[in-house]
Design an enzyme around this catalytic site. Structure first.
Site, PDB file in Angstrom:
ATOM      1  N   LYS A  55       5.290   8.614   1.303  1.00 33.95           N
ATOM      2  CA  LYS A  55       6.482   9.439   1.282  1.00 33.95           C
ATOM      3  C   LYS A  55       7.751   8.631   1.460  1.00 33.95           C
ATOM      4  CE  LYS A  55       4.427  10.902   5.533  1.00 33.95           C
ATOM      5  NZ  LYS A  55       4.052  11.775   6.556  1.00 33.95           N
ATOM      6  N   GLY A  56       7.612   7.354   1.829  1.00 34.90           N
ATOM      7  CA  GLY A  56       8.790   6.527   2.090  1.00 34.90           C
ATOM      8  C   GLY A  56       9.750   6.430   0.919  1.00 34.90           C
ATOM      9  N   GLU A 101       8.597   1.617  -5.636  1.00 35.17           N
ATOM     10  CA  GLU A 101       8.163   1.453  -4.237  1.00 35.17           C
ATOM     11  C   GLU A 101       9.385   1.299  -3.346  1.00 35.17           C
ATOM     12  OE1 GLU A 101       5.853   1.411  -2.096  1.00 35.17           O
ATOM     13  OE2 GLU A 101       3.938   0.671  -2.873  1.00 35.17           O
ATOM     14  N   ASP A 102       9.249   1.695  -2.073  1.00 33.53           N
ATOM     15  CA  ASP A 102      10.337   1.430  -1.130  1.00 33.53           C
ATOM     16  C   ASP A 102      10.280  -0.018  -0.639  1.00 33.53           C
ATOM     17  OD1 ASP A 102       7.948   1.938   0.202  1.00 33.53           O
ATOM     18  OD2 ASP A 102       8.832   3.221   1.734  1.00 33.53           O
ATOM     19  N   ASP A 129       5.455  -5.631   0.777  1.00 31.28           N
ATOM     20  CA  ASP A 129       5.309  -6.522   1.924  1.00 31.28           C
ATOM     21  C   ASP A 129       4.223  -7.551   1.575  1.00 31.28           C
ATOM     22  OD1 ASP A 129       5.557  -7.358   4.625  1.00 31.28           O
ATOM     23  OD2 ASP A 129       4.062  -5.930   5.296  1.00 31.28           O
ATOM     24  N   LYS A 153       9.590  -8.421   0.577  1.00 26.95           N
ATOM     25  CA  LYS A 153       9.481  -9.511   1.560  1.00 26.95           C
ATOM     26  C   LYS A 153       8.628 -10.625   0.967  1.00 26.95           C
ATOM     27  CE  LYS A 153       9.379  -6.414   5.566  1.00 26.95           C
ATOM     28  NZ  LYS A 153       8.483  -5.944   6.643  1.00 26.95           N
ATOM     29  N   PHE A 175      10.694  -6.447  10.494  1.00 26.28           N
ATOM     30  CA  PHE A 175      10.318  -5.042  10.351  1.00 26.28           C
ATOM     31  C   PHE A 175      11.585  -4.193  10.393  1.00 26.28           C
ATOM     32  CE2 PHE A 175       8.799  -0.871  11.450  1.00 26.28           C
ATOM     33  CZ  PHE A 175       7.703  -0.744  10.613  1.00 26.28           C
ATOM     34  N   VAL A 176      11.805  -3.403   9.361  1.00 25.94           N
ATOM     35  CA  VAL A 176      13.030  -2.606   9.275  1.00 25.94           C
ATOM     36  C   VAL A 176      12.706  -1.113   9.164  1.00 25.94           C
ATOM     37  CG1 VAL A 176      14.346  -4.479   8.210  1.00 25.94           C
ATOM     38  CG2 VAL A 176      13.135  -2.863   6.742  1.00 25.94           C
ATOM     39  N   ASP A 210       9.726   3.943   7.836  1.00 22.70           N
ATOM     40  CA  ASP A 210       9.436   4.499   9.154  1.00 22.70           C
ATOM     41  C   ASP A 210       8.860   3.460  10.103  1.00 22.70           C
ATOM     42  OD1 ASP A 210       6.892   4.483   7.602  1.00 22.70           O
ATOM     43  OD2 ASP A 210       6.075   5.325   9.448  1.00 22.70           O
TER      44      ASP A 210
HETATM   45  P1  IMP Z   1       1.913  -3.906   1.647  1.00 26.55           P
HETATM   46  O1  IMP Z   1       2.824  -4.472   0.593  1.00 26.55           O
HETATM   47  O2  IMP Z   1       0.582  -3.476   1.128  1.00 26.55           O
HETATM   48  O3  IMP Z   1       1.759  -4.853   2.798  1.00 26.55           O
HETATM   49  O4  IMP Z   1       2.499  -2.604   2.301  1.00 26.55           O
HETATM   50  C1  IMP Z   1       3.673  -2.020   1.961  1.00 26.55           C
HETATM   51  C2  IMP Z   1       3.877  -0.798   2.842  1.00 26.55           C
HETATM   52  O5  IMP Z   1       3.917  -1.178   4.238  1.00 26.55           O
HETATM   53  C3  IMP Z   1       5.213  -0.174   2.556  1.00 26.55           C
HETATM   54  O6  IMP Z   1       5.112   0.792   1.535  1.00 26.55           O
HETATM   55  C4  IMP Z   1       5.599   0.403   3.902  1.00 26.55           C
HETATM   56  O7  IMP Z   1       5.040   1.696   4.056  1.00 26.55           O
HETATM   57  C5  IMP Z   1       4.964  -0.516   4.915  1.00 26.55           C
HETATM   58  N1  IMP Z   1       5.948  -1.511   5.415  1.00 26.55           N
HETATM   59  C6  IMP Z   1       5.954  -2.840   5.189  1.00 26.55           C
HETATM   60  N2  IMP Z   1       6.991  -3.439   5.791  1.00 26.55           N
HETATM   61  C7  IMP Z   1       7.687  -2.456   6.408  1.00 26.55           C
HETATM   62  C8  IMP Z   1       8.906  -2.440   7.209  1.00 26.55           C
HETATM   63  O8  IMP Z   1       9.581  -3.456   7.453  1.00 26.55           O
HETATM   64  N3  IMP Z   1       9.280  -1.215   7.666  1.00 26.55           N
HETATM   65  C9  IMP Z   1       8.597  -0.077   7.423  1.00 26.55           C
HETATM   66  N4  IMP Z   1       7.479  -0.038   6.671  1.00 26.55           N
HETATM   67  C10 IMP Z   1       7.013  -1.225   6.168  1.00 26.55           C
HETATM   68 MG    MG Z   2       4.992   3.323   5.983  1.00 27.31          MG
END
Ligand code: IMP
Ligand code: MG
Length: 197
Positions: free
Chosen positions: A53-54, A109-110, A113, A141, A162-163, A169
């Site tokens: 939902k982000g 995507e929001d 990471d 990131k 972490f933001v 969220d």
């Molecule tokens: P990844 O790329 O699979 O590690 O995960 C991405 C997801 O992790 C994002 O869609 C967010 O929901 C969460 N996430 C990663 N970094 C942050 C952050 O700094 N703040 C909040 N949520 C984050």
């Molecule tokens: Mg999240």
């Protein structure tokens, strides 16, 4: 703003140590992304897909900055434990309503990471044979990346921080902050005490 809304806003704003991107900076960047996407997709059959939902805050503003006919659809993934997520295990809890074969898909995507979530979802979407598939993320990131995933449109690169805010969220809170910032250590501890997980 009502007195209630104002005090809620101040309470949440008080948990923020530093604002990294103001609401205005975020809007300016989104307008530029929208312009670029508008140029790139002119004459195409654009279907924009977001992950709940982000992304809802970002996608609502981005779609209005794209001046083309388009459709939008959403998926949702379950949040597993940190260990499971580190192995790239993601479960689809809501699938698309629209068939995507032959469509020009822009996946929004929001935050990217580690890239594991994105990698899993892109593999699943590619199997459905869209005409094209590109990625747009508001935040990225690069230093945290575990899997190389091609991202065509990036709003902002972030260091390993972490933001929260503008959809992002910490334990489901802070999504509704209009800006993006870093939480104070005491806010992280407070949430730790009050939250079951
Ligand atoms: P990844 O790329 O699979 O590690 O995960 C991405 C997801 O992790 C994002 O869609 C967010 O929901 C969460 N996430 C990663 N970094 C942050 C952050 O700094 N703040 C909040 N949520 C984050
Ligand atoms: Mg999240």
């Amino acid at each position: 703003m009502s007195p209630d809304e104002r005090s809620q806003y101040q309470e949440m704003g008080g948990d923020i140590r530093e604002i990294l991107f103001s609401a205005q900076q975020i809007q300016d960047r989104i307008q530029a992304l929208g312009d670029q996407i508008t140029q790139d997709y002119r004459g195409k059959d654009l279907l924009v897909i977001g992950v709940l939902k982000g992304v809802t805050f970002f996608i609502a503003d981005l779609l209005r900055a794209i001046h083309l006919p388009l459709e939008v659809d959403f998926l949702a993934v379950a949040s597993y434990s940190a260990e499971a997520r580190n192995q790239g295990l993601v479960r689809l809890v809501k699938d698309l309503e629209t068939p995507i074969n032959g469509r020009d898909v822009l996946f929004v995507e929001d935050m990217v990471d580690t890239g594991l979530t994105l990698n899993y979802l892109l593999r699943s979407l590619r199997m459905r044979q869209p005409a094209s598939l590109q990625v747009c993320t508001l935040f990225n990131k690069p230093a945290r990346r575990l899997i190389d995933t091609p991202i065509k449109y990036v709003g902002f690169d972030l260091p390993d921080l972490f933001v929260v805010g503008y959809g992002l969220d910490f334990r489901e809170r802070y999504r509704n902050l209009p800006f993006v910032g870093i939480l104070k250590a005491q806010a992280l501890q407070k949430a730790g005490k009050n939250s079951a997980g």
